[in-house]
Every structure is written in C-alpha cells, then in structure tokens.
Design a protein around this motif. Structure first.
Motif: not given
Length: 452
Positions: A24-28, A112-116, A118-125, A226-232
C-alpha cells in the motif's frame, strides 16, 4: 513483475500484514510519481504552456482510474485468452473480488495488487505527454488517453506480466516496466509526433525550460517514488529480492546522472541542472526492467551506459527533424531499450530468476528473448498509437490553431496562466498610478536645493 501463479490448496499462502502494508505504501509512492512527472515536465516548457503540461499528466489520474476499475484490470490480469489478452468477469468493476481474497500465489489481497498496478497504468500515458508539449487540444488528449490505454497499455501489460501472456511465457524479463511502461510510452510518443508534426518555431525559436527548480523538484520526487515503483514490483520482500531492487535503483540512477553530466561537460562545456535531472531519470528508466536480475556492479554499468547513450540520443530529434518536445523518445524509449537488452548481458542468475546473461555464462539465449520483447512492444505501440492519433486528427483535430499555439495554450485550453505578476513589485498592474500633487513636486524641488 510477478504475475498470478496458481498454487495447491496445501501450499496456499496466508495474508501478510507486513507485505500488505508495504505494498500500500509502494502504491502511494507510485501515485506520487504522476504529479512529480507533471512538475518535471511543467518546468521544462515555456511559461505559456506550464498549466497545460501539468494537466496532461493530472488528467490521467482521473481517466485511467475509472477505466481500470471498469475493465482495465480484467483485460490486463484476467484469465488469459490466446496469450494476447485477459478477461475475468469477477474483475469487471472490481465487483466480484472478496475483501480478503489473495492475489494468486502471494500474500497480499487482490485489491492491493489491483491498486498497485493501477498506478503503473496511470503514469504510462502521462509519460507520452512530454513529447507533445505546446500544441495538443486537451479534449483530444483526454480521448487519446482513454483509447490508448484500452488498445495498447492493457494488452501489453498482459503480454509482459499476465499469467499466460506470450512475452511472459517466452521468458522475457521485465521486473517493473522497461517494455510495458517506458518502451511502450516512448514508442507511442514517437508515433503521435510523427502524425501531429512540429511546434511552431521548432529549431528556430528558443524553447528553454522556464523553471529549472521545478524540473529538479519533479526529478527528485520521481526518484523518491521510483523506489516504490521498482522495489514494490516483487509484491513483497520475504526473500530479499525487493531489497536488491531498491539498492540497484539507487546505484543505477547515481551512475546515469554522473555519466550524463560527464558527457555534457565534454560535449558542451558545462554541468547543467537539466542534465542532472535528465540523467537521473534515464538511470531510473534503464534499471526498471533490469534491477532484479543484476548485481550492484551490474547496476552501475546499466546506469552509466544509459546515461551516456540517452544524453547522445536526445539530440537526434534535431538531426532527424521530429519534435520530441521534452525528450520522451530520447530518455524513455532509448533508456527502456537499453535496460531491457542489458538484462541479456548482466543477468547474474542469482536474484530474480536463474536466467543468466552473456557475461555470466548464459550465452545469447536471454538476450534474444529480451530483443523479441523490446521490438514487439516498440512496433505495436508505435503503429497503433500513430493510427489512433491519425484518426483523432482527421475527426476532432489533435492540434490547437497556430495562432493559439503562439499566444499560449494555457490561456486557450484552460483560461488560466501559471503565474500572476500583476501585483508583484509594489503594484505594477493595470491600475494607473495616482497623480502627484503640484505642491508635493514643489516641496521636493525645494528639498533638493537645501541638500545642495
């Protein structure tokens, strides 16, 4: 990123409060990266386009979130169909998911997996927007995001990370998004700019960043997120792989920044803040697919190579005449290609998987798989994105009018300006100065005589 993996009932995992909280922290943190990207891009454009640049990232938070809940998660991570796309009715609207239901094979809830993800899907476009600065209608951009994530991002995410996806089954390694995020976005950016053309004054007018402090703030927040992006992306840290990815993220980013600055000093004679920020982002991009496969020494090599090559690549737009406004192609496409291919050289076989690169006795096998992943995503995203842009351009029009572009897209599209200087410096706004009384003028003249 690990996809869903079926497990026997006897070996079924139990929910881990620690991993759930961590994710959840990584998602944020990943969510924070989209506003950070907005600041990074916003500082790089001219004053008259600042708000539009911020909004082109922020609107993705709204559009992609709703589409992800409605059908995006199902398309990307639902039951595989032909190794091309997923679909699960329970994931539509996220309505058929139990509160305590775990993501297959892991100790975190599906939510939790879905929301994590989701954040990848948001930043890509949002990444694509940097290539289109100053000239795209906001309505057209919003519609492009909705179409693009539906026909490009969701399927590609399934190819790379979904159980049964053809690139995943082939053994292509993409820890956190070198292909699915960065190559995907960079190729899309190239496809769109080839359709919509150059900014007015490209290669003629100065188009310098209006706020380098804003650029540095955005870069710093990107690095942090990016630490959440990668490590998470290991979905927990029970075996230490996420910790290795965390370290490699820091190491590669530092190496890329230094390499970019050294090249810049040799080539242009100065160490610039824009170069430092761009170099750091190039390192973050390159280590994203590779960080779970390489050692810290390998991460230094990945970062240094990416920093050097991306620094050289950003100048290609002037040579070939494509107007990549904020170097999305030069940093994200090129950096993603470098990081993905270097897995085939530097994978140790002792961290994320047992796959070894050429330098560790693995031969060319993994490099070949990485190349297939790189060029499949690049070609698909480039072509489909260009087609989408062409359809929108021929129907509702993608670009603002030339006069509006010259005057400033902020005022035209948002009826606002980024900065209001009307009250600065003691009131130099539109109100006329009060007249000075005649006796005050005479008194001032008399005082000058006395002082003399």
């Amino acid at each position: 990123m690990p996809p869903g993996i079926s497990t026997l009932a006897a070996d079924a995992p139990e929910l881990s409060a620690a991993n759930t909280g961590f994710m959840l922290i990584c998602s944020a943190l990943v969510m924070l990266m989209t506003p950070a990207l907005a600041f990074f891009y916003g500082g790089m454009v001219r004053v008259k386009s600042t708000l539009n640049m911020l909004m082109m990232s922020f609107i993705s938070l709204g559009i992609v979130t709703i589409l992800w809940v409605l059908y995006g998660f199902s398309l990307a991570f639902g039951t595989d169909s032909g190794s091309i796309i997923g679909w699960s009715a329970d994931y539509v609207g996220l309505s058929g998911i139990g509160v305590t239901e775990l993501w297959d094979g892991y100790t975190i809830p599906v939510y939790v997996f879905a929301v994590f993800q989701l954040m990848f899907a948001i930043i890509t476009p949002a990444l694509i927007s940097g290539a289109l600065a100053d000239r795209v209608k906001f309505t057209a951009w919003a519609l492009f995001i909705a179409l693009w994530v539906t026909v490009v991002y969701f399927p590609v995410a399934h190819w790379v990370w979904g159980a049964g996806g053809w690139l995943f089954e082939m053994g292509v390694i993409d820890f956190a998004g070198g292909t699915a995020v960065h190559i995907n976005a960079g190729a899309a950016a190239l496809g769109v700019i080839l359709v919509i053309g150059k900014r007015v004054g490209f290669k003629k007018d100065p188009m310098r960043p209006h706020s380098l402090p804003l650029v540095m703030l955005g870069a710093g927040l990107l690095w942090f997120g990016w630490f959440g992006f990668n490590a998470g992306s290991w979905l927990g840290n029970d075996d230490g792989v996420g910790a290795v990815m965390f370290v490699n993220t820091q190491v590669a980013t530092a190496a890329a920044m230094l390499a970019w600055l050294i090249y810049e000093k040799i080539r242009h004679g100065a160490f610039t803040t824009l170069g430092a920020a761009s170099g750091a982002v190039a390192g973050l991009v390159a280590i994203t697919p590779a960080g779970g496969s390489v050692s810290p020494l390998g991460a230094i090599a990945v970062g240094a190579i990416a920093g050097l090559v991306c620094a050289m690549a950003v100048g290609l737009k002037f040579r070939f005449g494509y107007d990549d406004s904020l170097d999305v192609v030069g940093v994200h496409l090129v950096g993603g290609v470098i990081g993905s291919l270097l897995v085939g050289f530097f994978a140790t076989g002792g961290v994320q998987s047992d796959a070894k690169g050429l330098f560790y006795g693995g031969g060319l096998d993994q490099l070949g798989k990485q190349a297939v992943g790189v060029f499949a995503v690049l070609a698909y995203s480039l072509v489909v994105s260009a087609v989408l842009a062409l359809v929108l351009d021929k129907t509702i029009g993608m670009r603002v009018d030339e006069d509006d572009e010259v005057a400033g897209i902020d005022q035209v599209e948002h009826a606002e300006t980024a900065y209001d200087f009307s009250g600065a410096g003691g009131g130099t706004g539109s109100r006329k100065a009060a007249p000075v009384p005649a006796d005050a003028v005479a008194a001032a003249a008399e005082n000058k005589k006395v002082d003399a």
